[in-house]
Design an enzyme around this catalytic site. Structure first.
Site, PDB file in Angstrom:
ATOM      1  N   TRP A   7      81.513  46.926  23.889  1.00  0.00           N
ATOM      2  CA  TRP A   7      81.106  47.539  25.164  1.00  0.00           C
ATOM      3  C   TRP A   7      79.812  46.955  25.719  1.00  0.00           C
ATOM      4  O   TRP A   7      79.431  47.250  26.836  1.00  0.00           O
ATOM      5  CB  TRP A   7      80.961  49.063  24.967  1.00  0.00           C
ATOM      6  N   HIS A  94      76.377  37.274  18.111  1.00  0.00           N
ATOM      7  CA  HIS A  94      76.970  37.159  19.447  1.00  0.00           C
ATOM      8  C   HIS A  94      76.153  36.191  20.296  1.00  0.00           C
ATOM      9  O   HIS A  94      74.923  36.181  20.229  1.00  0.00           O
ATOM     10  CB  HIS A  94      77.032  38.536  20.122  1.00  0.00           C
ATOM     11  N   GLU A  96      75.334  36.199  23.280  1.00  0.00           N
ATOM     12  CA  GLU A  96      74.335  36.815  24.173  1.00  0.00           C
ATOM     13  C   GLU A  96      73.028  37.069  23.423  1.00  0.00           C
ATOM     14  O   GLU A  96      71.960  37.099  24.033  1.00  0.00           O
ATOM     15  CB  GLU A  96      74.908  38.099  24.795  1.00  0.00           C
ATOM     16  N   GLU A 163      84.262  32.759  19.778  1.00  0.00           N
ATOM     17  CA  GLU A 163      84.041  33.063  21.199  1.00  0.00           C
ATOM     18  C   GLU A 163      83.356  31.877  21.871  1.00  0.00           C
ATOM     19  O   GLU A 163      82.124  31.737  21.800  1.00  0.00           O
ATOM     20  CB  GLU A 163      83.112  34.277  21.338  1.00  0.00           C
ATOM     21  N   GLY A 169      83.301  36.304  29.908  1.00  0.00           N
ATOM     22  CA  GLY A 169      83.068  36.874  31.235  1.00  0.00           C
ATOM     23  C   GLY A 169      83.382  35.958  32.401  1.00  0.00           C
ATOM     24  O   GLY A 169      83.012  36.242  33.539  1.00  0.00           O
ATOM     25  N   GLY A 223      85.473  42.140  25.658  1.00  0.00           N
ATOM     26  CA  GLY A 223      84.300  42.651  26.368  1.00  0.00           C
ATOM     27  C   GLY A 223      84.720  43.481  27.569  1.00  0.00           C
ATOM     28  O   GLY A 223      85.188  44.615  27.440  1.00  0.00           O
ATOM     29  N   GLY A 224      84.584  42.895  28.748  1.00  0.00           N
ATOM     30  CA  GLY A 224      84.824  43.596  30.013  1.00  0.00           C
ATOM     31  C   GLY A 224      86.066  44.482  30.025  1.00  0.00           C
ATOM     32  O   GLY A 224      85.991  45.662  30.392  1.00  0.00           O
TER      33      GLY A 224
HETATM   34  P1  13P Z   1      84.648  39.249  27.936  1.00  0.00           P
HETATM   35  O1  13P Z   1      85.922  39.797  27.348  1.00  0.00           O
HETATM   36  O2  13P Z   1      84.062  40.134  28.988  1.00  0.00           O
HETATM   37  O3  13P Z   1      84.792  37.824  28.352  1.00  0.00           O
HETATM   38  O4  13P Z   1      83.556  39.260  26.763  1.00  0.00           O
HETATM   39  C1  13P Z   1      83.859  38.692  25.547  1.00  0.00           C
HETATM   40  C2  13P Z   1      82.797  39.033  24.578  1.00  0.00           C
HETATM   41  O5  13P Z   1      81.664  38.602  24.688  1.00  0.00           O
HETATM   42  C3  13P Z   1      83.157  39.952  23.473  1.00  0.00           C
HETATM   43  O6  13P Z   1      82.187  39.942  22.493  1.00  0.00           O
END
Ligand code: 13P
Length: 241
Positions: A7, A94, A96, A163, A169, A223-224
């Site tokens: 999330w 991750h 990010e 990933e 995203g 994610g989204g």
């Molecule tokens: P999205 O599904 O929004 O591309 O994000 C992937 C993600 O970073 C899951 O950890």
């Protein structure tokens, strides 16, 4: 198949009502084998795990501090504190957080601390667009795996999430051949048994049936689309049914 909802920085106490649909779905689809894990922000781990008590859905966190002990680390939470409020998993490495300065060495310490706490680890790896364009994908994956898992003998608690950073995203997923290549490269880095491997990056109901055909993908880190119960359930249905 694993369906892990990341999330990120989304959700408050009211948002938890959205989960009723997913709970109902998981209860009425018992003949299919799949596992749902929700990784909400830390503020929601306790209320979410209470709500999911009588279900098979599990809860995870999105990061933790590397120290197993309490300490003077303002704003931080360690793996045993997360376990204490109901987390069974933790996402580590991750992109990010790597972009904010998390190094492979720091991620390695976090993984060790999470293992000590008895959490399962969703260990994220993946190359940036620049690294892919300069043909460094394998080199980056190799480094992330070697350094991230350095001196960890028992890897039974590790789940890898591949990933590609450029896919997160953006709505863009890797081409089939590139994904097959990356997953088999990841597999080849493990001598005996390789861990489960998830794919993450723009997973949605339209690309799920294509992605599920890739050999050795054991699930998705979403994610989204995981913020919407309908989209999340659609992905599961497209994958398992
Ligand atoms: P999205 O599904 O929004 O591309 O994000 C992937 C993600 O970073 C899951 O950890």
């Amino acid at each position: 198949m694993y369906f892990v909802a990341n999330w990120k920085m989304f959700g408050d106490l009211r948002t938890l009502n959205l989960l009723d649909k997913v709970i109902k779905f998981s209860k009425t689809n018992k003949k299919h084998k799949f596992k749902i894990v929700y990784c909400p922000p830390n503020t929601l781990i306790r209320p979410l795990s209470r709500r999911l008590k009588k279900t098979k859905i599990e809860v995870g966190a999105q990061n933790c501090h590397h120290s197993y002990e309490y300490g003077a680390h303002t704003g931080q939470v360690n793996s045993s504190m997360l376990k204490n409020v109901g987390a069974k998993y933790v996402i580590l490495g991750h992109s990010e957080n790597r972009q904010l300065g998390e190094t492979d060495n720091l991620i390695n310490l976090k993984i060790k601390s999470a293992i000590k706490s008895g959490l399962k680890i969703i260990f994220c790896i993946g190359e940036t667009l620049k690294e892919r364009r300069t043909k460094k994908t394998n080199q980056v994956l190799k480094r992330q795996i070697e350094k991230g898992l350095k001196s960890i003998k028992n890897k039974s608690k590790i789940i890898i999430a591949y990933e590609p950073v450029w896919s997160i995203g953006t709505g863009v997923i890797p081409k089939e051949a590139a994904l097959i290549q990356a997953i088999s490269f990841i597999k080849s880095r493990f001598v005996k048994k390789y861990p489960k491997i998830l794919y993450g990056g723009s997973v949605n109901a339209n690309n799920a049936d294509k992605l599920k055909k890739i050999p050795n993908i054991d699930g998705f880190l979403i994610g989204g689309a995981s913020q919407s119960p309908k989209k999340f359930i659609d992905i599961i249905q497209k994958t398992i049914i």
